[in-house]
Design an enzyme around this catalytic site. Structure first.
Site, mmCIF file in Angstrom:
data_model
loop_
_atom_site.group_PDB
_atom_site.id
_atom_site.type_symbol
_atom_site.label_atom_id
_atom_site.label_comp_id
_atom_site.label_asym_id
_atom_site.label_seq_id
_atom_site.Cartn_x
_atom_site.Cartn_y
_atom_site.Cartn_z
ATOM 1 N N ASP A 163 103.641 60.031 52.770
ATOM 2 C CA ASP A 163 104.327 60.266 51.751
ATOM 3 C C ASP A 163 105.138 61.557 52.042
ATOM 4 O O ASP A 163 105.958 62.124 51.071
ATOM 5 C CB ASP A 163 103.790 60.370 50.368
ATOM 6 C CG ASP A 163 103.545 59.049 49.844
ATOM 7 O OD1 ASP A 163 104.436 58.177 49.778
ATOM 8 O OD2 ASP A 163 102.405 58.967 49.275
ATOM 9 N N ASP A 191 106.918 51.162 49.837
ATOM 10 C CA ASP A 191 107.179 52.478 49.413
ATOM 11 C C ASP A 191 107.441 53.239 50.563
ATOM 12 O O ASP A 191 108.321 54.272 50.737
ATOM 13 C CB ASP A 191 106.057 53.113 48.578
ATOM 14 C CG ASP A 191 105.376 52.329 47.511
ATOM 15 O OD1 ASP A 191 105.273 51.211 47.554
ATOM 16 O OD2 ASP A 191 104.958 52.944 46.488
ATOM 17 N N THR A 212 99.879 42.732 46.042
ATOM 18 C CA THR A 212 100.857 43.658 45.198
ATOM 19 C C THR A 212 99.788 44.163 44.399
ATOM 20 O O THR A 212 99.572 44.009 43.144
ATOM 21 C CB THR A 212 101.736 42.691 44.504
ATOM 22 O OG1 THR A 212 102.387 42.115 45.625
ATOM 23 C CG2 THR A 212 102.692 43.464 43.604
ATOM 24 N N ARG A 254 109.461 48.539 40.803
ATOM 25 C CA ARG A 254 109.609 49.648 41.620
ATOM 26 C C ARG A 254 109.585 49.337 43.239
ATOM 27 O O ARG A 254 110.199 49.717 43.965
ATOM 28 C CB ARG A 254 108.701 50.658 41.340
ATOM 29 C CG ARG A 254 109.302 52.090 41.952
ATOM 30 C CD ARG A 254 108.604 53.438 41.319
ATOM 31 N NE ARG A 254 107.128 53.534 41.673
ATOM 32 C CZ ARG A 254 106.240 53.411 41.118
ATOM 33 N NH1 ARG A 254 106.276 53.012 39.579
ATOM 34 N NH2 ARG A 254 104.925 53.608 41.223
#
Length: 390
Positions: free
Chosen positions: A115, A175, A235, A247
């Site tokens: 991240d 993400d 998921t 999202r």
């Protein structure tokens, strides 16, 4: 004559509806700034009690929650301050952005997370873009080096999570597409193409394995690093493995739009258009354009919305509108979402400890951050406001 009058009336009605959904950016930024002034006061008060917690993340069960710099959301708060500076050119926001950005600086060496795009590039990338400070440039480059250590050539992806080894071997989440911008930027800053190649390889592998025929995305793909084969598709933060977590779809849209912008590879534009079609044509989404937390939750409409997914989507659509043949449609959809967020999902003045938006959903299956304000919703909302002006 009656037919002509009817057409004229419908045209006027249509025009008035479009006008009604044009967000007043100046007023929206002013309201957001007032909230953020309160948020800063609460941050400073909280840090006096616990200095190791540097960024505000959410309000849950009435409690104001701060996080350490190692949290994946730590960079959004200082990055918001850079957006206020970009919009206002007020030195007050510049000083605040510099101050809180420094708190995240050590994460440039963090090799234990994927991240770093969120954590480092959001604040330092915006800071460098707006100031040209060479110290920020150095942080961006080091963060890209740290992120690159998580790339596995056999699986052709960057590993997302190190936790839950009993559940998966080499998990990659949708993400993770968002963190590739850090790598693209590092190649621009250094001339070292290795960062670019890692980003493109990850994007290509994700495109191949993460999506269903309707362009909806799984959340997690687990890889075998010996063979590169997919072990499982799940998921984790959605309703079910085969459901479309809201999202996650927004991350996919934003990620492939950004990849097209950085590479001009038409495969990425096609993918972004496909994901946009899934989001915008989905009959389950309410009229205001703000999705439920998961498109397939059987309890809809009696479930939480996700303003964060909407804000990410709006920002991505403004960007995608510049490249796609569907540009006019995308801008209109983004305008509608931004209007809804600004009129129905904004915190009342003085509420929510100073967070701008409410009604986001973090991790519903874990009963965490359900129907709350959250920092990344605010960040992408401000970004969407800025992009709407262009």
């Amino acid at each position: 004559m009656k037919i002509k009058l009817t057409i004229i009336a419908l045209t006027i009605l249509s025009f008035s509806m479009v006008k009604a959904q044009q967000i007043h950016v100046k007023k929206a930024f002013a309201a957001a700034a007032n909230q953020t002034n309160l948020l800063i006061k609460n941050v400073d008060s909280a840090r006096k009690v616990k200095p190791s917690l540097v960024s505000p993340r959410t309000v849950e069960n009435g409690q104001f929650k701060m996080v350490a710099s190692k949290d994946w959301t730590s960079g959004f708060f200082p990055a918001e301050l850079w957006y206020f500076y970009q919009y206002t050119k007020d030195k007050k926001w510049l000083d605040l952005a510099k101050k809180y950005t420094e708190d995240i600086k050590k994460e440039q060496f963090n090799k234990g997370t994927h991240d770093l795009g969120f954590m480092v590039y959001c604040p330092f990338g915006n800071g460098y873009r707006l100031t040209g400070d060479p110290a920020y440039k150095a942080v961006i480059i080091q963060a890209a080096k740290s992120l690159s250590t998580r790339f596995n050539a056999r699986a052709s992806v960057i590993k997302s999570w190190d936790h839950n080894g009993d559940k998966w071997k080499y998990p990659v989440i949708i993400d993770n597409m968002m963190n590739l911008e850090l790598l693209f930027e590092a190649t621009k800053l250094t001339g070292d193409s290795s960062f670019y190649k890692i980003a493109v390889t990850h994007a290509n592998t994700t495109l191949k394995n993460h999506f269903r025929p309707d362009f909806s995305s799984y959340h997690v793909i687990d890889y075998d690093t010996l063979t590169g084969k997919v072990l499982q598709k799940v998921t984790a933060q959605g309703y079910a493995n085969e459901s479309a977590w809201a999202r996650g779809q927004a991350w996919a849209l934003y990620g492939y739009t950004m990849c097209y912008r950085e590479t001009k590879n038409n495969a990425y534009l096609t993918q972004a258009d496909g994901v946009a079609a899934f989001i915008l044509n989905n009959k389950i989404t309410p009229a205001d354009g703000i999705p439920y937390w998961d498109y397939n939750d059987p309890e809809i409409p009696d479930v939480s919305r996700d303003a964060s997914a909407a804000a990410i989507t709006a920002s991505a659509l403004y960007d995608l509108a510049k490249y796609s043949n569907n540009g006019r449609k995308y801008k209109a959809a983004a305008d509608k979402i931004l209007y809804s967020l600004s009129t129905k999902y904004r915190s009342k003045p003085g509420d929510n400890y100073g967070f701008i938006l409410e009604h986001s959903t973090g991790h519903r299956p874990a009963k965490s951050e359900i129907d709350v304000p959250i920092n990344y919703a605010d960040y992408y909302y401000l970004e969407a406001l800025l992009r709407s002006k262009k």
